[in-house]
Design a protein around this motif. Structure first.
Motif, PDB file in Angstrom:
ATOM      1  N   THR C   8       2.644   5.392  -3.376  1.00 37.00           N
ATOM      2  CA  THR C   8       2.312   5.220  -1.958  1.00 37.00           C
ATOM      3  C   THR C   8       1.924   3.772  -1.650  1.00 37.00           C
ATOM      4  N   ASP C   9       1.854   3.494  -0.356  1.00 35.22           N
ATOM      5  CA  ASP C   9       1.330   2.191   0.089  1.00 35.22           C
ATOM      6  C   ASP C   9      -0.021   2.380   0.773  1.00 35.22           C
ATOM      7  N   ILE C  40       1.738  -0.245  -3.387  1.00 35.66           N
ATOM      8  CA  ILE C  40       2.939  -0.823  -2.802  1.00 35.66           C
ATOM      9  C   ILE C  40       2.495  -1.594  -1.560  1.00 35.66           C
ATOM     10  N   PRO C  42       2.125  -2.704   2.048  1.00 37.48           N
ATOM     11  CA  PRO C  42       2.373  -1.825   3.195  1.00 37.48           C
ATOM     12  C   PRO C  42       3.806  -1.936   3.724  1.00 37.48           C
ATOM     13  N   ARG C  43       4.466  -0.777   3.818  1.00 40.99           N
ATOM     14  CA  ARG C  43       5.814  -0.663   4.398  1.00 40.99           C
ATOM     15  C   ARG C  43       6.913  -1.323   3.565  1.00 40.99           C
ATOM     16  N   ILE C  45       9.521  -0.762   1.503  1.00 43.10           N
ATOM     17  CA  ILE C  45      10.332   0.366   1.040  1.00 43.10           C
ATOM     18  C   ILE C  45      11.122  -0.008  -0.213  1.00 43.10           C
ATOM     19  N   ALA C  48       8.998   0.174  -3.351  1.00 43.63           N
ATOM     20  CA  ALA C  48       8.768   1.566  -3.750  1.00 43.63           C
ATOM     21  C   ALA C  48      10.022   2.150  -4.400  1.00 43.63           C
ATOM     22  N   VAL C  69       5.776   6.022   1.500  1.00 42.98           N
ATOM     23  CA  VAL C  69       5.843   4.695   2.126  1.00 42.98           C
ATOM     24  C   VAL C  69       6.656   4.991   3.362  1.00 42.98           C
TER      25      VAL C  69
END
Lengths: 261, 261, 261
Positions: C8-9, C40, C42-43, C45, C48, C69
């Motif tokens: 996850t972020d 991760i 934030p955002r 992708i 991730a 995410v």
């Protein structure tokens, strides 16, 4: 149930820790994996040695501690498996076992050489995943340490600054670590202080010549924002600020002098 | 299976969390230890209270939550064990139970006094390891809360800023927290807003006088980079920036005013 | 035993991860929850997607990987459940499955539509807790993927920079990621290099025109503080500094050019 703990400098942003956990769960489905820390400063072997030493007393017999702080990965440095006081450590022979080796009874020590205990394919840069994780899994599943490889009696030991007991019952040491709260942890233990305090029960603690006061028992014994000294939960002398950060307040240099006199 | 969760401000660089986990695993070998967070800002009791409150509804009966945000460790502050809606909390009596105590049905509350539930040797600076971890382990192993110590009906409660319902159906509050994404979480709940929105369905949200727009349902409802307001997953009014950080964009002061009018 | 992993972020300061874990433990009391990463960016992708791809080979059949995410939460983006090589992924259809989908055999892919698998009340901003966690719990308890919702054959795939095989057996790519140690991970795989190295066994690696030297096998092969190139533990070409940070040393721009010639 058996426990496998992890002490690494991998951080938690990358895939490294996840890969190690997968290998362990795959090979030892009944083991419980315990994150101790992945936030050892990169390549800070002494810090890892200290954390390993100070979690050790709280774990049950049979626990396997995996320490992956391994800047020499892929070089000629060996990987060791040791049993001390009924618990195991799997780690590179780079000094991370120093404090456990100094303080706890050694029962067995072997070099990880039998490749049947490794993953089938061993990378040159990630022995945590390819060698240490499968070894830990097999030990936790009951494999004898004698299957790891040949016994040895050599462990690389870091040389640590030791406190001096000086004339007039003065004890002098230095700061080893700063913890998350900005507490300054010295290399002077409760035991080191016994004689000084017997002769000088009102001894004061000094940091680089600045008086911090007597040795207290807890943080709230001084007003908020005031510095104090106490024996911390690992039995070492610590300089703190109640409700604040002694690291910010004093900004001690690497060779800071802590005296009790 | 029983769960023991950890909410602490210990960070993950030091040995503190590893020591607590060792004690729990040693005394409650069947328990599952769940890391909720160790990254509460040092000594931020209110933040811990909020996290504890908002994870509570998602855990099963019998879960034991251990909260070690404990700047007064070693002082006269007591350690409490409470049972609310079938789950337990073990925490210092410094306000970390405030929101659980306000919102959930209290079933039992005791002061941790019976030293037989502690580790044999209790340090003055690490009650998380020496008192709270063994208590949590014993509760998860089925010990009755009545064995903890004498019952009490007193919990220290933090005074929280409460939103004002002002004339003309205006609701005014402030920012309580900033989350990892830079979302600004206010102290205005969905319930607080019910009356305002009934009288003024087209009410707009303002942050320090700047209009953020109406209350939306999800982030992607506005273009990337644009601010918005919504009711978040804890049922509080939040100000966000789609794909960005409202904290960076607005840099609200500690006394920022959030209005819905 | 079944494993449910989390990528996850969310960071570890807030209540988000704790809430997801509670839902999983409540609905799948026998599952083991594995933290892969909550850090991760934030955002991010792509990051991730990369982590998911490179932990996948190390997990046993039946593992359920949950990837939260999800900047588009609450919008029309779908949530997918895929089975690849015996393991499951539960994730938003925003590209996080890109690399698993590219590299591993797809066995089944469904859109999460059957609301009986969700929590009774679904928020608009936290589908990790309200949709993905309960789905993962049910899959780990043995629910068939066919109960998730209608099958699909469409996955959103990120377009990744691909390395070029240029005349004269030159391979050119770019830097995809920087890891915790400051190692620069390129998009050139071991396989991509096979032909170049066959024709030019003494090929050298260049970063933005600066020669890094030949491809080594491990960090300690060069003196401390010196740069080197090697094939890393994910089988990609990496530029590193022994005992240091290549990111600090070279500060590569987003369009940095890595060549092997």
């Amino acid at each position: 149930m058996s426990l496998i703990t992890l002490v690494t400098d991998f951080g938690t942003c990358d895939q490294y820790v996840g890969a190690i956990k997968g290998v362990i769960h795959q090979l030892a489905p009944k083991a419980t994996v315990v994150d101790i820390t992945h936030d050892i400063e990169p390549r800070n072997i002494l810090r890892a040695a200290f954390v390993l030493r100070h979690v050790w007393p709280w774990y049950p017999r049979g626990t396997v501690h995996v320490v992956v702080v391994d800047p020499g990965v892929g070089s000629a440095r060996q990987i060791l498996v040791g049993r001390y006081a009924g618990q195991y450590v799997v780690a590179p022979d780079n000094g991370v076992i120093t404090l456990v080796h100094r303080d706890l009874p050694l029962e067995a020590l072997c070099v990880a050489e039998d490749r049947r205990n490794f993953l089938p394919k061993v990378s040159a840069t990630f022995h945590g995943r390819d060698i240490m994780a499968p070894l830990a899994a097999k030990l936790s599943e009951g494999m004898s340490i004698t299957k790891v490889g040949p016994p040895t009696d050599h462990v690389k030991v870091l040389s640590l600054p030791t406190p001096d007991y000086r004339p007039e019952h003065v004890m002098a040491g230095t700061i080893l670590f700063v913890d998350r709260f900005g507490n300054l942890v010295s290399n002077i233990s409760r035991e080191d202080l016994a004689s000084t305090l017997r002769h000088r029960p009102s001894a004061q603690v000094y940091l680089d010549g600045v008086c911090i006061g007597p040795i207290r028992t807890h943080y709230a014994e001084v007003p908020s924002g005031k510095p104090l000294a106490l024996i911390d939960s690992t039995d070492y002398l610590e300089i703190a600020v109640n409700g604040g950060s002694a690291a910010e307040r004093f900004q001690p240099a690497g060779d800071a002098v802590v005296e009790v006199r």
